[in-house]
Design a protein around this motif. Structure first.
Motif, PDB file in Angstrom:
ATOM      1  N   ALA A 199      58.257   5.198  72.936  1.00 42.20           N
ATOM      2  CA  ALA A 199      57.682   3.972  72.369  1.00 42.20           C
ATOM      3  C   ALA A 199      56.342   4.270  71.704  1.00 42.20           C
ATOM      4  O   ALA A 199      56.091   3.846  70.565  1.00 42.20           O
ATOM      5  N   ALA A 200      55.475   5.021  72.382  1.00 43.55           N
ATOM      6  CA  ALA A 200      54.169   5.358  71.812  1.00 43.55           C
ATOM      7  C   ALA A 200      54.332   6.170  70.531  1.00 43.55           C
ATOM      8  O   ALA A 200      53.630   5.935  69.541  1.00 43.55           O
ATOM      9  N   TYR A 201      55.277   7.095  70.531  1.00 44.25           N
ATOM     10  CA  TYR A 201      55.532   7.931  69.356  1.00 44.25           C
ATOM     11  C   TYR A 201      55.965   7.079  68.168  1.00 44.25           C
ATOM     12  O   TYR A 201      55.450   7.227  67.054  1.00 44.25           O
ATOM     13  N   LEU A 202      56.912   6.171  68.383  1.00 40.43           N
ATOM     14  CA  LEU A 202      57.454   5.366  67.290  1.00 40.43           C
ATOM     15  C   LEU A 202      56.533   4.220  66.881  1.00 40.43           C
ATOM     16  O   LEU A 202      56.502   3.841  65.714  1.00 40.43           O
ATOM     17  N   GLU A 203      55.812   3.664  67.830  1.00 44.73           N
ATOM     18  CA  GLU A 203      54.958   2.507  67.536  1.00 44.73           C
ATOM     19  C   GLU A 203      53.614   2.919  66.950  1.00 44.73           C
ATOM     20  O   GLU A 203      52.888   2.074  66.440  1.00 44.73           O
TER      21      GLU A 203
END
Length: 164
Positions: free
Chosen positions: A154-158
């Motif tokens: 999530a952190a990577y994509l967001e």
């Protein structure tokens, strides 16, 4: 039923990620992305072999940042896993078959990880279901590790438009 007639164990974790299903799918099939987000908290990962197609797969070396957090399955500080891409359905599902390199029979066998992606309006519901989990893997630690990887995904994509 699996391994000598025992009932197959299932570990599961899920999360809604503010990204499209195609972006999530892309992060599951991108070498640099996987090295970045897949290792759970307390580990780093390095991919040694990479074949991103159905029937292909990868070999990842996971190293504990603090060896005292181990022991690893392969050595005191590492887990080495060979992963096959068993099924690839763009934007919908990735099925992986994972085998840990370990001398301890408690980690033997092939664990299947199914990554299901479902459109959730403003994002994607991502559910990871692990079946035939080797008995040496603690359920609570495994589910926490999957949840940690999902948080990193999530952190990577967001964080930005890198795979959107």
């Amino acid at each position: 039923m699996s391994r000598l007639g025992a009932i197959s164990r299932k570990d599961r974790a899920g999360r809604t990620i503010a990204a499209t299903a195609s972006s999530v799918y892309g992060a599951l099939l991108n070498r640099e992305a996987l090295e970045s987000w897949l290792p759970p908290d307390g580990m780093r990962g390095r991919i040694e072999r990479w074949e991103p197609h159905s029937g292909g797969g990868f070999r990842m070396v996971l190293t504990y940042l603090d060896p005292a957090e181990g022991p690893g399955k392969t050595s005191d500080a590492t887990d080495v896993v060979d992963v096959e891409f068993a099924e690839l359905v763009p934007g919908v599902r990735v099925v992986q078959r994972a085998v840990f390199e370990a001398d301890d029979p408690a980690y033997a066998g092939t664990m299947t990880l199914t990554w299901d992606l479902v459109d959730a309006g403003e994002g994607t519901d991502v559910t990871v279901t692990a079946t035939d989990v080797p008995p040496g893997i603690d359920r609570a630690a495994h589910e926490a590790g999957i949840a940690s990887s999902l948080a990193h995904l999530a952190a990577y994509l967001e964080a930005g438009p890198s795979l959107r």
